[in-house]
Each structure stands twice: as C-alpha cells, then as structure tokens.
Motif scaffolding. Structure first.
Motif, PDB file in Angstrom:
ATOM      1  N   SER A   1       0.816  -1.219   0.000  1.00  0.00           N
ATOM      2  CA  SER A   1       0.000   0.000   0.000  1.00  0.00           C
ATOM      3  C   SER A   1       0.850   1.270   0.000  1.00  0.00           C
ATOM      4  N   GLU A   2       2.011   1.257   0.660  1.00  0.00           N
ATOM      5  CA  GLU A   2       2.875   2.445   0.683  1.00  0.00           C
ATOM      6  C   GLU A   2       3.383   2.789  -0.717  1.00  0.00           C
ATOM      7  N   THR A   3       3.828   1.782  -1.440  1.00  0.00           N
ATOM      8  CA  THR A   3       4.346   2.017  -2.797  1.00  0.00           C
ATOM      9  C   THR A   3       3.224   2.488  -3.713  1.00  0.00           C
ATOM     10  N   ARG A   4       2.073   1.842  -3.592  1.00  0.00           N
ATOM     11  CA  ARG A   4       0.924   2.226  -4.428  1.00  0.00           C
ATOM     12  C   ARG A   4       0.525   3.675  -4.145  1.00  0.00           C
ATOM     13  N   GLU A   5       0.500   4.052  -2.882  1.00  0.00           N
ATOM     14  CA  GLU A   5       0.154   5.411  -2.485  1.00  0.00           C
ATOM     15  C   GLU A   5       1.176   6.422  -3.014  1.00  0.00           C
ATOM     16  N   ALA A   6       2.447   6.061  -2.941  1.00  0.00           N
ATOM     17  CA  ALA A   6       3.508   6.947  -3.438  1.00  0.00           C
ATOM     18  C   ALA A   6       3.364   7.170  -4.943  1.00  0.00           C
ATOM     19  N   VAL A   7       3.037   6.112  -5.673  1.00  0.00           N
ATOM     20  CA  VAL A   7       2.842   6.252  -7.124  1.00  0.00           C
ATOM     21  C   VAL A   7       1.633   7.138  -7.401  1.00  0.00           C
ATOM     22  N   MET A   8       0.584   6.955  -6.650  1.00  0.00           N
ATOM     23  CA  MET A   8      -0.610   7.782  -6.841  1.00  0.00           C
ATOM     24  C   MET A   8      -0.287   9.262  -6.664  1.00  0.00           C
ATOM     25  N   GLN A   9       0.524   9.590  -5.688  1.00  0.00           N
ATOM     26  CA  GLN A   9       0.909  10.979  -5.466  1.00  0.00           C
ATOM     27  C   GLN A   9       1.786  11.500  -6.605  1.00  0.00           C
ATOM     28  N   LEU A  10       2.692  10.665  -7.080  1.00  0.00           N
ATOM     29  CA  LEU A  10       3.576  11.078  -8.176  1.00  0.00           C
ATOM     30  C   LEU A  10       2.827  11.243  -9.501  1.00  0.00           C
ATOM     31  N   MET A  11       1.655  10.641  -9.608  1.00  0.00           N
ATOM     32  CA  MET A  11       0.871  10.739 -10.837  1.00  0.00           C
ATOM     33  C   MET A  11       0.333  12.148 -11.070  1.00  0.00           C
ATOM     34  N   GLU A  12       0.352  12.984 -10.041  1.00  0.00           N
ATOM     35  CA  GLU A  12      -0.113  14.363 -10.218  1.00  0.00           C
ATOM     36  C   GLU A  12       0.766  15.107 -11.207  1.00  0.00           C
ATOM     37  N   GLU A  13       2.059  14.836 -11.156  1.00  0.00           N
ATOM     38  CA  GLU A  13       3.012  15.406 -12.115  1.00  0.00           C
ATOM     39  C   GLU A  13       4.029  14.326 -12.480  1.00  0.00           C
ATOM     40  N   PRO A  14       3.665  13.434 -13.411  1.00  0.00           N
ATOM     41  CA  PRO A  14       4.545  12.317 -13.747  1.00  0.00           C
ATOM     42  C   PRO A  14       5.917  12.785 -14.267  1.00  0.00           C
ATOM     43  N   SER A  15       6.948  12.119 -13.786  1.00  0.00           N
ATOM     44  CA  SER A  15       8.307  12.383 -14.252  1.00  0.00           C
ATOM     45  C   SER A  15       8.942  11.055 -14.663  1.00  0.00           C
ATOM     46  N   VAL A  16      10.178  11.115 -15.082  1.00  0.00           N
ATOM     47  CA  VAL A  16      10.880   9.914 -15.547  1.00  0.00           C
ATOM     48  C   VAL A  16      10.920   8.835 -14.464  1.00  0.00           C
ATOM     49  N   ASP A  17      11.025   9.249 -13.214  1.00  0.00           N
ATOM     50  CA  ASP A  17      11.176   8.282 -12.124  1.00  0.00           C
ATOM     51  C   ASP A  17       9.880   7.980 -11.363  1.00  0.00           C
ATOM     52  N   THR A  18       8.751   8.300 -11.936  1.00  0.00           N
ATOM     53  CA  THR A  18       7.461   8.079 -11.283  1.00  0.00           C
ATOM     54  C   THR A  18       7.267   6.635 -10.839  1.00  0.00           C
ATOM     55  N   PHE A  19       7.658   5.689 -11.671  1.00  0.00           N
ATOM     56  CA  PHE A  19       7.401   4.273 -11.384  1.00  0.00           C
ATOM     57  C   PHE A  19       8.629   3.534 -10.866  1.00  0.00           C
ATOM     58  N   ASP A  20       9.709   4.237 -10.586  1.00  0.00           N
ATOM     59  CA  ASP A  20      10.960   3.573 -10.194  1.00  0.00           C
ATOM     60  C   ASP A  20      10.796   2.645  -8.992  1.00  0.00           C
ATOM     61  N   GLU A  21      10.190   3.128  -7.940  1.00  0.00           N
ATOM     62  CA  GLU A  21      10.039   2.315  -6.727  1.00  0.00           C
ATOM     63  C   GLU A  21       9.150   1.099  -6.992  1.00  0.00           C
ATOM     64  N   ALA A  22       8.045   1.317  -7.685  1.00  0.00           N
ATOM     65  CA  ALA A  22       7.138   0.209  -8.006  1.00  0.00           C
ATOM     66  C   ALA A  22       7.824  -0.801  -8.925  1.00  0.00           C
ATOM     67  N   GLN A  23       8.575  -0.310  -9.891  1.00  0.00           N
ATOM     68  CA  GLN A  23       9.285  -1.194 -10.808  1.00  0.00           C
ATOM     69  C   GLN A  23      10.323  -2.025 -10.045  1.00  0.00           C
ATOM     70  N   LEU A  24      11.009  -1.396  -9.117  1.00  0.00           N
ATOM     71  CA  LEU A  24      11.992  -2.113  -8.301  1.00  0.00           C
ATOM     72  C   LEU A  24      11.312  -3.180  -7.439  1.00  0.00           C
ATOM     73  N   ARG A  25      10.168  -2.851  -6.865  1.00  0.00           N
ATOM     74  CA  ARG A  25       9.430  -3.829  -6.039  1.00  0.00           C
ATOM     75  C   ARG A  25       9.022  -5.045  -6.860  1.00  0.00           C
ATOM     76  N   ILE A  26       8.543  -4.815  -8.067  1.00  0.00           N
ATOM     77  CA  ILE A  26       8.115  -5.925  -8.924  1.00  0.00           C
ATOM     78  C   ILE A  26       9.327  -6.719  -9.406  1.00  0.00           C
ATOM     79  N   PHE A  27      10.414  -6.042  -9.729  1.00  0.00           N
ATOM     80  CA  PHE A  27      11.639  -6.735 -10.111  1.00  0.00           C
ATOM     81  C   PHE A  27      12.104  -7.644  -8.976  1.00  0.00           C
TER      82      PHE A  27
END
Length: 155
Positions: A111-137
């Motif tokens: 839930s923490e990672t999902r919430e962080a991505v949701m917040q970053l979606m307000e102004e997406p940047s190159v690293d918006t999905f980095d943490e989520a991508q790392l978690r899935i990797f």
C-alpha cells in the motif's frame, strides 16, 4: 581421367585454404555462441537483457498466471525512454493497466508504494514508477525467477 589437385592453379588452392581457415574460425565462434546460449541465466537482470530470455520468461510467467509483472516491468522500462509529451499519457496508461486497484492486470504492490505512485501521478516524471518497478523486479527475482530456472522453459 582425374588429374587431381595439380591441375588446379596454385592461386585457387591458396584461396581455398584461406576460406577453409576462415570457415573453421566461424564454426568455432558459432559453437562458442551456442554454448553460451545453453547456459541458464545467472540472474534476472541478465535474463531481461536478452530478447529470447524475455520471451521464455514471459511464457513461464503466463503459465503461472503472473505475466503482468513482466508486462509492468517492461512498460516502465519503455516509459523511461519516452519523450516528455508522450510521458504523461503513458504514465496514465501504466497506472490504469497495472497500479489502479481496479486495473485489469494489477501488480502486487504494498500500500505504501501504491500510495507513493498515486501521489507522483499528479506530475509524472521519468522516475514516477521507479520504486514500483523495483518492487516488482525484486518480487520476480525472489519468487518467479528461481522457479523459472527449475522449469522446462529455461532448458
């Protein structure tokens, strides 16, 4: 009847010898390449750097009903290389497809990672999905990859 090699000009014989040497080197290189292909990948990162590795891993994940992890990881990789104008629409597509709780191919994120991505979606940047991508990797590396190595898809 047959005059043998003495009837062939020496220049042709020299060319033939040179071609034989080149062909034997090519055959050796091809054999070495085959040996390298037969070795199982040492880690997930090296597997994902190969088109054939990705395809084999995709088939394996499909058989385990967890192909969305690889799809998400690849979408994030592609997202990072997209231009600014396309980045916002790609970010929204990735979010709708994989992150949103109602996503058709929702990935397993805490839930923490999902919430962080949701917040970053307000102004997406190159690293918006980095943490989520790392978690899935990490999930694939610890969970799916070891099973893949033991499966028929790897051999």
């Amino acid at each position: 009847m047959c005059k043998g090699l003495s009837a062939i000009p020496s220049s042709c014989l020299e060319k033939a010898k040179g071609m034989r040497v080149k062909l034997s080197h090519l055959a050796e290189k091809q054999d070495k390449h085959r040996v390298n292909e037969e070795k199982p990948p040492q880690d997930l990162e090296s597997l994902l750097s190969s088109k054939l590795g990705i395809q084999a891993f995709r088939w394996f994940l499909r058989s385990e009903f967890s192909e969305e992890n690889l799809q998400f990881w690849l979408a994030c990789k592609e997202y990072k290389s997209s231009s600014g104008a396309k980045r916002i629409s790609k970010a929204q597509l990735i979010y709708k497809e994989f992150i949103n709780p109602d996503a058709p191919h929702e990935v397993n994120l805490d839930s923490e990672t999902r919430e962080a991505v949701m917040q970053l979606m307000e102004e997406p940047s190159v690293d918006t999905f980095d943490e989520a991508q790392l978690r899935i990797f990490t999930l694939m590396a610890k969970d799916s990859f070891p099973r893949f190595l033991r499966s028929a898809y790897c051999h």
